[in-house]
Design a protein around this motif. Structure first.
Motif, PDB file in Angstrom:
ATOM      1  N   PRO A 321      38.278  26.140  43.828  1.00 37.48           N
ATOM      2  CA  PRO A 321      38.994  27.396  43.693  1.00 37.48           C
ATOM      3  C   PRO A 321      38.203  28.396  42.873  1.00 37.48           C
ATOM      4  O   PRO A 321      37.474  28.050  41.957  1.00 37.48           O
ATOM      5  N   PHE A 322      38.358  29.668  43.169  1.00 39.39           N
ATOM      6  CA  PHE A 322      37.765  30.744  42.386  1.00 39.39           C
ATOM      7  C   PHE A 322      38.493  32.031  42.731  1.00 39.39           C
ATOM      8  O   PHE A 322      39.515  32.012  43.379  1.00 39.39           O
ATOM      9  N   GLN A 323      38.000  33.167  42.277  1.00 40.48           N
ATOM     10  CA  GLN A 323      38.659  34.435  42.544  1.00 40.48           C
ATOM     11  C   GLN A 323      38.694  34.718  44.033  1.00 40.48           C
ATOM     12  O   GLN A 323      37.796  34.310  44.773  1.00 40.48           O
ATOM     13  N   ASP A 606      49.376  34.276  47.908  1.00 44.29           N
ATOM     14  CA  ASP A 606      48.089  34.820  47.471  1.00 44.29           C
ATOM     15  C   ASP A 606      47.237  35.240  48.665  1.00 44.29           C
ATOM     16  O   ASP A 606      46.580  36.287  48.648  1.00 44.29           O
ATOM     17  N   GLN A 607      47.301  34.461  49.731  1.00 47.78           N
ATOM     18  CA  GLN A 607      46.543  34.784  50.939  1.00 47.78           C
ATOM     19  C   GLN A 607      47.084  36.047  51.605  1.00 47.78           C
ATOM     20  O   GLN A 607      46.313  36.898  52.069  1.00 47.78           O
ATOM     21  N   ARG A 608      48.417  36.174  51.632  1.00 49.12           N
ATOM     22  CA  ARG A 608      49.032  37.364  52.229  1.00 49.12           C
ATOM     23  C   ARG A 608      48.695  38.613  51.417  1.00 49.12           C
ATOM     24  O   ARG A 608      48.388  39.672  51.974  1.00 49.12           O
ATOM     25  N   LEU A 609      48.744  38.497  50.084  1.00 41.90           N
ATOM     26  CA  LEU A 609      48.412  39.644  49.225  1.00 41.90           C
ATOM     27  C   LEU A 609      46.971  40.074  49.431  1.00 41.90           C
ATOM     28  O   LEU A 609      46.666  41.275  49.462  1.00 41.90           O
ATOM     29  N   MET A 610      46.084  39.117  49.576  1.00 42.01           N
ATOM     30  CA  MET A 610      44.684  39.471  49.793  1.00 42.01           C
ATOM     31  C   MET A 610      44.504  40.197  51.125  1.00 42.01           C
ATOM     32  O   MET A 610      43.769  41.177  51.219  1.00 42.01           O
ATOM     33  N   ASN A 619      44.789  37.456  43.001  1.00 47.37           N
ATOM     34  CA  ASN A 619      44.113  36.618  42.009  1.00 47.37           C
ATOM     35  C   ASN A 619      45.115  35.950  41.075  1.00 47.37           C
ATOM     36  O   ASN A 619      45.025  34.745  40.795  1.00 47.37           O
ATOM     37  N   ALA A 620      46.073  36.743  40.598  1.00 46.79           N
ATOM     38  CA  ALA A 620      47.081  36.197  39.675  1.00 46.79           C
ATOM     39  C   ALA A 620      47.920  35.122  40.369  1.00 46.79           C
ATOM     40  O   ALA A 620      48.202  34.061  39.801  1.00 46.79           O
TER      41      ALA A 620
END
Length: 637
Positions: A321-323, A606-610, A619-620
């Motif tokens: 995992p990473f940013q 998180d995937q949808r936000l990206m 990221n958060a």
């Protein structure tokens, strides 16, 4: 020249960071600090000085271009900027005149000095003195050459600046006008968006005047094309206003968008934001973490920071995992499903009567799974334990697929797909990797099975080694190398595919793949030739009259009449470079669909936000999910 670089170039060096040093009268050295050093020899001292002068000028130009690219902004040009530019040009012109005067003086005094030295040479002096005077005379000549080159370069620069200043001003003014028009257009769009949202909100919260009228349903069908974020906002607003709308679940709000998605697959996603990354913002997030768990970023092409573990890796590689800055808005499970992009190869294979011909199509399908790795420079999201991804394409393409992350440490995924055209595909993938200084070798473990229902032919194979080059320094690029042995366990037929590793000195086409299809006795029937990023051809091989069947073997290039195109890569969608270089299939994988499990990758926040371009929030959310998974794992242990 660029043409020579393809076959005679011994290497390249960046002049902006190079050191140019003179070794002796004819030799000089170009170095970048240790990794690359070139020793060059000229035929004379004068020729050496001409080369050194030209390289120093080119270095200054490279440094200037680098600084301009780093400092370039989008500020508009004002009248003050124009005045300042003209003032700068006048100052430069004055300085060049000063330099020209100095040059005339140097030429005048240099001529006088050479005349005096020539007169000294005619005098009767000891041989040692004559040699010394000759050396001084040569130094004076070199000094004049260097000063003349400097003055000419300054004069050329001034002429160029004066020639292009008006063009630059015009271009900058045009960009400013374009920016103003764009801002006006965006303002109008924002107003229209606000108006549509209010109209839609009014439609969704209408109270039901009578049972069975279905007012809410009419409201939700009113605008099936609205974005996900807008619809979610409407639901929240409605729940505060009307008790009727608060009973409408989020799934029901998605229903009409999902139905629309099933009818027509999306062909685009929001463009990738052009976020700049600096090293400190990345490293500060690693404070307190175990170093072995941090995939250190490195410089990539165009100076961008990229994760050392990935760029351009094949669709089966899970990562640490990473940013999200290094991610693409797809899960590893979705990347694994992309192996089915060329499912029609298996459909054709299922219709083959000959098991040897069928094996040719299976081999082409195996190669096609690597075609998505050429342009993809970002890594997929590492799936959470128990995460799934289901793709139902029974109506459109006749197959359906299911993936699940079955282990987190080490990462492992299981994949099952079946088609109504008569085949089943399943695979389990684990990864082992070795960092070898300049490159990273990735060895996939696990076996892929393909079974054809009508014939009962059962094929198995494993994936080849993937190598990511220039991990530390230089432009990142990927290569596939090794052998794949595809075996038909029912008939004993076999195909051996060889992925030729890239070699600078080879005249072969890059990314070359060759293959041979043989029967259980070892007799060759088909030869395969192509590249893993473009296409694969098949040649029927006929045998001569040799005793053992090999002496008279027909070469593939001699059997052009029997050549058959097995597979060719589909072109990328328009503007793919702005959408993470996704293929047509990849663009549809994260679109919301009905009936998916709560663990489906499409539901990862998180995937949808990206995907929506909200990277800070992504990221958060990504950190929250990963921390939650770590706590859950500790509890299980």
């Amino acid at each position: 020249s660029k043409a020579e670089m393809r076959h005679t170039c011994r290497g390249t060096i960046n002049l902006a960071t190079a050191n140019i040093t003179v070794e002796d009268s004819c030799n000089f050295i170009i170095s970048n600090g240790g990794a690359q050093t070139y020793h060059l020899k000229a035929s004379s001292e004068v020729e050496r000085q001409r080369w050194v002068t030209a390289l120093e000028l080119a270095k200054a130009k490279a440094v200037k271009m680098l600084e301009e690219s780093d400092d370039s902004g989008d500020e508009s040009v004002s009248q003050t900027d124009k005045t300042e530019l003209q003032s700068t040009l006048r100052t430069l012109s004055s300085k060049v005149e000063d330099l020209s005067t100095c040059n005339d003086l140097i030429a005048k005094h240099g001529t006088a000095l050479q005349r005096s030295l020539s007169e000294l040479e005619t005098l009767r002096l000891p041989a040692e003195s004559t040699e010394k005077i000759k050396q001084v005379n040569e130094r004076a000549t070199l000094f004049r050459i260097t000063s003349n080159a400097m003055i000419n370069a300054c004069r050329d620069f001034l002429v160029l600046a004066q020639t292009h200043s008006k063009k630059w001003q015009k271009s900058l003014q045009h960009e400013r006008d374009q920016r103003i028009r764009l801002e006006e257009t965006l303002e109008q769009l924002a107003k229209q968006h606000n108006h549509l949202e209010r109209a839609f909100r009014g439609a969704t919260v209408l109270p039901a005047s009578a049972p069975g009228t279905g007012g809410s349903t009419k409201g939700t069908t009113a605008a099936p094309g609205l974005a996900v974020g807008q619809r979610a906002a409407v639901v929240r607003t409605g729940s505060n206003i009307s008790g009727t709308s608060s009973d409408i679940s989020l799934d029901e709000q998605y229903k009409h968008q999902v139905e629309d998605t099933k009818k027509e697959k999306r062909t685009r996603i929001p463009y990738k934001p052009n976020y700049s990354l600096n090293l400190w913002s990345i490293m500060k997030n690693c404070i307190g973490k175990e170093l072995s768990k941090i995939p250190m970023p490195v410089r990539g092409e165009r100076g961008r920071w990229v994760g050392a573990g990935h760029p351009r890796i094949p669709p089966f590689l899970p990562l640490l995992p990473f940013q999200v800055n290094f991610n693409e808005p797809l899960s590893m499970l979705q990347r694994l499903t992309e192996d089915l992009e060329y499912h029609e190869l298996l459909d054709r294979a299922a219709r083959c009567e000959s098991s040897l011909e069928q094996l040719c199509y299976v081999a082409a399908f195996t190669v096609s799974s690597y075609s998505t790795t050429v342009f993809r420079t970002s890594k997929p999201f590492n799936p959470l334990l128990g995460e799934t991804f289901e793709l139902d394409r029974l109506e459109e393409n006749g197959y359906r697929s299911l993936c699940e992350q079955v282990s987190h440490h080490p990462p492992a995924a299981a994949h099952h797909a079946e088609s109504k055209h008569g085949w089943t595909l399943r695979q389990e993938i684990k990864i082992t990797s070795k960092f070898r200084g300049k490159y990273l070798s990735i060895m996939p473990l696990g076996t892929i099975h393909c079974i054809f229902h009508s014939s009962g032919n059962h094929y198995t194979w494993k994936k080849v080694t993937t190598t990511v080059h220039n991990i530390i320094v230089g432009k990142l690029w990927i290569d596939q190398s090794g052998e794949i042995e595809i075996i038909n366990h029912k008939t004993g037929d076999k195909c051996v595919l060889k992925f030729v590793p890239y070699s600078y000195f080879s005249r072969d086409v890059a990314r070359k793949v060759t293959g041979e299809v043989t029967d259980p006795t070892g007799k060759l029937h088909f030869a395969l030739l192509g590249t893993w990023d473009e296409k694969m051809d098949c040649y029927k091989v006929t045998m001569g009259a040799g005793d053992n069947g090999t002496e008279g073997r027909q070469r593939p290039h001699e059997a052009e009449d029997s050549r058959m195109l097995l597979w060719k890569r589909n072109p990328l969608p328009k503007y793919a470079e702005n959408m993470y270089y996704f293929s047509e299939l990849a663009l549809t994988l994260n679109a919301p669909e009905s009936g998916t499990a709560p663990t489906d990758s499409r539901r990862r926040p998180d995937q949808r936000l990206m995907e929506e371009g909200r990277w800070d929030e992504a990221n958060a959310e990504k950190q929250r999910l990963e921390e939650k998974q770590r706590i859950s794992r500790k509890r299980r242990e």
